[in-house]
Motif scaffolding. Sequence first.
Motif, PDB file in Angstrom:
ATOM      1  N   PHE A   1       4.487   1.052   6.144  1.00 42.91           N
ATOM      2  CA  PHE A   1       3.185   1.031   5.469  1.00 42.91           C
ATOM      3  C   PHE A   1       2.183   0.189   6.250  1.00 42.91           C
ATOM      4  O   PHE A   1       0.985   0.483   6.274  1.00 42.91           O
TER       5      PHE A   1
ATOM      6  N   LYS B   1      -1.545   0.730   5.092  1.00 38.67           N
ATOM      7  CA  LYS B   1      -1.499   0.718   3.632  1.00 38.67           C
ATOM      8  C   LYS B   1      -0.983  -0.667   3.220  1.00 38.67           C
ATOM      9  O   LYS B   1       0.179  -0.841   2.865  1.00 38.67           O
TER      10      LYS B   1
ATOM     11  N   GLN C   1       0.591  -1.471  -0.335  1.00 33.70           N
ATOM     12  CA  GLN C   1       1.918  -0.889  -0.494  1.00 33.70           C
ATOM     13  C   GLN C   1       2.935  -1.630   0.365  1.00 33.70           C
ATOM     14  O   GLN C   1       4.091  -1.797  -0.040  1.00 33.70           O
TER      15      GLN C   1
ATOM     16  N   SER D   1       3.842  -4.764  -1.464  1.00 34.08           N
ATOM     17  CA  SER D   1       4.717  -4.429  -2.586  1.00 34.08           C
ATOM     18  C   SER D   1       6.157  -4.258  -2.126  1.00 34.08           C
ATOM     19  O   SER D   1       7.103  -4.733  -2.777  1.00 34.08           O
TER      20      SER D   1
END
Length: 220
Positions: free
Chosen positions: A192, A197, A200, A203
């Motif tokens: 990611f 990203k 993400q 996360s």
Amino acid sequence: MASRTAIIFFILSLSPLHGFSQTQPDNIKSNHAIPKSSDIEQEIDSLKGCLKNAVVSDAKAEIYGQLCSSYASALGNVTVARQYADSVKWIANTLKSEPALASSDYHYGLVERYEGKYPRAIDHFQRHLNHCRTSGDSTKIANTLFQLAVVQQALGNYEESLAISYEAIKMFEENGSAYGMAITFMHIGILFGHLEKVDQAISMYHQTLSIFDKLRVSLK
């Protein structure tokens, strides 16, 4: 909070370069602590000791395979690692053993991966994966999928690596392999990051940390 942030940066500094043996992640003890060099050396000495009285068999091929994984991933000595992969192949040819032949493909794939010979690594891992799907060995399937995901990342095929990683996550979860899930979540986070990203990626790193916390991993 500060310590967890430091751990996130530690994870960000890593790439999922660990090989997996065919039974468990390389050099990870039962408490899942990150091994010290002395632990690795002791493990290698122990494996070499097991070889002394081992007859030519699939079990001996497995020991050679574990040594190959240790030398490639933990010590970075691909020359010696290839010699142990050759030994696995020799046993496969001597016994005409399909499991040992499949194991040789996995370990040759690992060596090729560390040598940066990615297309050849994919060929070996794919043959091993086909064998494992036929035999129904879900643990080996998950480990090999992870290896394929890492190689695809190295080739810059981030989306393909991502798809393979999610397949590996599912298999690790079904097998109850928390460590496998953690290292794959970390790999997905790195992907990611490449795909820009960021949320993400963060996360995924938090999921990695959550699993490591539960396993009480030592990050010293």
